[in-house]
Design an enzyme around this catalytic site. Structure first.
Site, PDB file in Angstrom:
ATOM      1  N   GLY A  85       0.833  -1.205   0.000  1.00 23.91           N
ATOM      2  CA  GLY A  85       0.000   0.000   0.000  1.00 23.91           C
ATOM      3  C   GLY A  85       0.864   1.249   0.000  1.00 23.91           C
ATOM      4  O   GLY A  85       0.564   2.227   0.677  1.00 23.91           O
ATOM      5  N   GLY A 120       1.957   4.931   3.671  1.00 25.97           N
ATOM      6  CA  GLY A 120       2.847   4.043   2.915  1.00 25.97           C
ATOM      7  C   GLY A 120       3.720   4.830   1.954  1.00 25.97           C
ATOM      8  O   GLY A 120       4.934   4.592   1.855  1.00 25.97           O
ATOM      9  N   TYR A 168     -13.119  -2.653  12.371  1.00 26.49           N
ATOM     10  CA  TYR A 168     -11.799  -2.057  12.069  1.00 26.49           C
ATOM     11  C   TYR A 168     -10.883  -2.218  13.283  1.00 26.49           C
ATOM     12  O   TYR A 168      -9.750  -2.687  13.167  1.00 26.49           O
ATOM     13  CB  TYR A 168     -11.977  -0.572  11.715  1.00 26.49           C
ATOM     14  CG  TYR A 168     -10.669   0.155  11.484  1.00 26.49           C
ATOM     15  CD1 TYR A 168      -9.975   0.016  10.286  1.00 26.49           C
ATOM     16  CD2 TYR A 168     -10.114   0.990  12.471  1.00 26.49           C
ATOM     17  CE1 TYR A 168      -8.761   0.675  10.074  1.00 26.49           C
ATOM     18  CE2 TYR A 168      -8.913   1.642  12.267  1.00 26.49           C
ATOM     19  CZ  TYR A 168      -8.241   1.485  11.066  1.00 26.49           C
ATOM     20  OH  TYR A 168      -7.041   2.133  10.854  1.00 26.49           O
TER      21      TYR A 168
HETATM   22  P1  NAD Z   1      -4.549   5.370   2.338  1.00 25.46           P
HETATM   23  O1  NAD Z   1      -5.916   5.027   1.901  1.00 25.46           O
HETATM   24  O2  NAD Z   1      -3.926   6.632   1.888  1.00 25.46           O
HETATM   25  O3  NAD Z   1      -3.553   4.183   1.996  1.00 25.46           O
HETATM   26  C1  NAD Z   1      -3.922   2.843   2.074  1.00 25.46           C
HETATM   27  C2  NAD Z   1      -3.047   2.052   1.131  1.00 25.46           C
HETATM   28  O4  NAD Z   1      -3.391   0.664   1.256  1.00 25.46           O
HETATM   29  C3  NAD Z   1      -3.260   2.444  -0.324  1.00 25.46           C
HETATM   30  O5  NAD Z   1      -2.025   2.462  -0.976  1.00 25.46           O
HETATM   31  C4  NAD Z   1      -4.112   1.291  -0.865  1.00 25.46           C
HETATM   32  O6  NAD Z   1      -3.887   1.055  -2.241  1.00 25.46           O
HETATM   33  C5  NAD Z   1      -3.565   0.140  -0.033  1.00 25.46           C
HETATM   34  N1  NAD Z   1      -4.488  -0.994  -0.015  1.00 25.46           N
HETATM   35  C6  NAD Z   1      -5.762  -1.030   0.442  1.00 25.46           C
HETATM   36  N2  NAD Z   1      -6.281  -2.246   0.227  1.00 25.46           N
HETATM   37  C7  NAD Z   1      -5.316  -2.975  -0.379  1.00 25.46           C
HETATM   38  C8  NAD Z   1      -5.246  -4.300  -0.862  1.00 25.46           C
HETATM   39  N3  NAD Z   1      -6.298  -5.125  -0.797  1.00 25.46           N
HETATM   40  N4  NAD Z   1      -4.086  -4.730  -1.418  1.00 25.46           N
HETATM   41  C9  NAD Z   1      -3.022  -3.905  -1.513  1.00 25.46           C
HETATM   42  N5  NAD Z   1      -3.034  -2.643  -1.099  1.00 25.46           N
HETATM   43  C10 NAD Z   1      -4.176  -2.187  -0.527  1.00 25.46           C
HETATM   44  O7  NAD Z   1      -4.633   5.326   3.931  1.00 25.46           O
HETATM   45  P2  NAD Z   1      -3.538   5.473   5.101  1.00 25.46           P
HETATM   46  O8  NAD Z   1      -4.198   6.282   6.137  1.00 25.46           O
HETATM   47  O9  NAD Z   1      -2.217   5.846   4.587  1.00 25.46           O
HETATM   48  O10 NAD Z   1      -3.537   3.952   5.619  1.00 25.46           O
HETATM   49  C11 NAD Z   1      -2.378   3.172   5.761  1.00 25.46           C
HETATM   50  C12 NAD Z   1      -2.525   2.293   6.989  1.00 25.46           C
HETATM   51  O11 NAD Z   1      -2.579   3.151   8.142  1.00 25.46           O
HETATM   52  C13 NAD Z   1      -3.790   1.442   7.060  1.00 25.46           C
HETATM   53  O12 NAD Z   1      -3.440   0.153   7.521  1.00 25.46           O
HETATM   54  C14 NAD Z   1      -4.653   2.169   8.092  1.00 25.46           C
HETATM   55  O13 NAD Z   1      -5.544   1.298   8.740  1.00 25.46           O
HETATM   56  C15 NAD Z   1      -3.594   2.701   9.015  1.00 25.46           C
HETATM   57  N6  NAD Z   1      -3.993   3.828   9.879  1.00 25.46           N
HETATM   58  C16 NAD Z   1      -4.389   5.010   9.335  1.00 25.46           C
HETATM   59  C17 NAD Z   1      -4.756   6.046  10.179  1.00 25.46           C
HETATM   60  C18 NAD Z   1      -5.211   7.386   9.643  1.00 25.46           C
HETATM   61  O14 NAD Z   1      -5.759   8.174  10.424  1.00 25.46           O
HETATM   62  N7  NAD Z   1      -4.999   7.690   8.371  1.00 25.46           N
HETATM   63  C19 NAD Z   1      -4.707   5.880  11.571  1.00 25.46           C
HETATM   64  C20 NAD Z   1      -4.296   4.654  12.088  1.00 25.46           C
HETATM   65  C21 NAD Z   1      -3.933   3.642  11.227  1.00 25.46           C
END
Ligand code: NAD
Length: 270
Positions: A32, A38, A167
């Site tokens: 991701g 990421g 989640y």
């Molecule tokens: P984002 O949506 O910008 O990025 C998510 C990434 O995961 C994207 O690149 C997407 O293509 C990839 N992805 C999703 N499903 C996929 C799959 N089936 N196969 C391959 N890739 C896949 O969101 P983000 O906020 O950068 O999220 C990244 C991580 O951080 C996640 O695990 C999320 O749960 C975690 N997170 C985010 C937050 C927040 O507030 N943004 C807080 C805590 C944890």
């Protein structure tokens, strides 16, 4: 005097360059890696000297992010074990073994208790937990001794935030896997840790399908509860991830690191 005046700045420059190259010679994979945390982490890994591969679901997005970052992009949906296996074969053929595995791919699909469909359950558990576990399981044969795995979890693993039951459970399950895996991977000197961010400004919230007004209200309400009164930025999370990936964290395994503007202290006042 002249010699000292010349040597000191050169030494300082060497120290600065060395500090900026903590991941020199390491191969890193970011699942991701085309968006949000990421993407920022792939950028930080590269800046620190690593050879980086990013993955994601959508070919166009993965290739355009890879081009912008100047790294290799490979499409692999973590919902498919076969796709992860093909990814590992490709990486093994091109680069051999790897040193850093950032298990970051995830989704956020809020649903209230009582309205949790099987589809919502399978989708979130399938990517955030099953996808994360099998990413590690399938990558294990190509992890070098001394490799670092970082699982992107969430402070939600420890909250009772409305609409996030599945989640939050997916992230709590991931943290539990991390702790046990740390024990079992220790003989190979592989370290595995979880990072628990609080709210971070990324596209994940827009992908929930919530209206802009609803999203703004949600953001304001959350922000108000964060002692630092703001969302985190992806590059702030990337710095912690990059530290855990580096040999500076060589004695850290089975740990969990909150990075949340202080929200985890659960303040009663303030
Ligand atoms: P984002 O949506 O910008 O990025 C998510 C990434 O995961 C994207 O690149 C997407 O293509 C990839 N992805 C999703 N499903 C996929 C799959 N089936 N196969 C391959 N890739 C896949 O969101 P983000 O906020 O950068 O999220 C990244 C991580 O951080 C996640 O695990 C999320 O749960 C975690 N997170 C985010 C937050 C927040 O507030 N943004 C807080 C805590 C944890």
């Amino acid at each position: 005097m002249f010699v000292i005046g010349t040597i000191v700045p050169i030494l300082l420059l060497i120290i600065k360059i060395r500090n900026m190259s903590k991941l020199n010679g390491k191969v890193a994979v970011v699942t991701g890696g085309n968006s949000g945390i990421g993407y920022a982490s792939a950028k930080e890994f590269k800046n620190q000297g690593a050879n980086v591969i990013i993955t994601g679901r959508d070919s166009g997005r993965v290739q355009s992010a890879a081009k912008k970052l100047g790294v290799r992009g490979i499409v692999a949906d973590v919902q498919s074990l076969e796709a992860i296996e093909n990814l590992v074969v490709k990486i093994k053929n091109e680069l051999g073994k790897i040193d850093i595995l950032f298990v970051n791919a995830g989704i956020f699909k809020p649903a209230p208790v009582g309205q949790i469909s099987e589809e919502v359950f399978d989708h979130q558990m399938g990517i955030n937990f099953k996808g994360a576990v099998f990413t590690t399981e399938i990558f294990l044969p190509i992890l070098n001794e001394g490799a670092s795995i970082i699982n992107l979890s969430s402070i939600n693993a420890y909250t009772g935030m409305p609409n996030t039951a599945v989640y939050s459970a997916s992230k709590a399950a991931l943290n539990s896997y991390t702790r046990t895996a740390a024990i079992e991977l220790a003989p190979r000197k592989i370290r595995i840790n979880s990072v628990n961010p609080g709210p971070v400004s990324t596209p994940i919230f827009e992908k929930t399908g919530m209206e802009e007004e609803q999203l703004n209200g949600f953001a304001e309400a959350i922000q108000d509860r964060i002692p630092l009164k703001r969302f985190g930025q992806p590059d702030e999370i990337a710095k912690l991830v990059s530290f855990l990936a580096s040999d500076d964290a060589s004695f850290i395994t089975g740990g969990e690191y909150n990075i949340d503007g202080g929200i985890n202290v659960n303040p009663l006042l303030g």
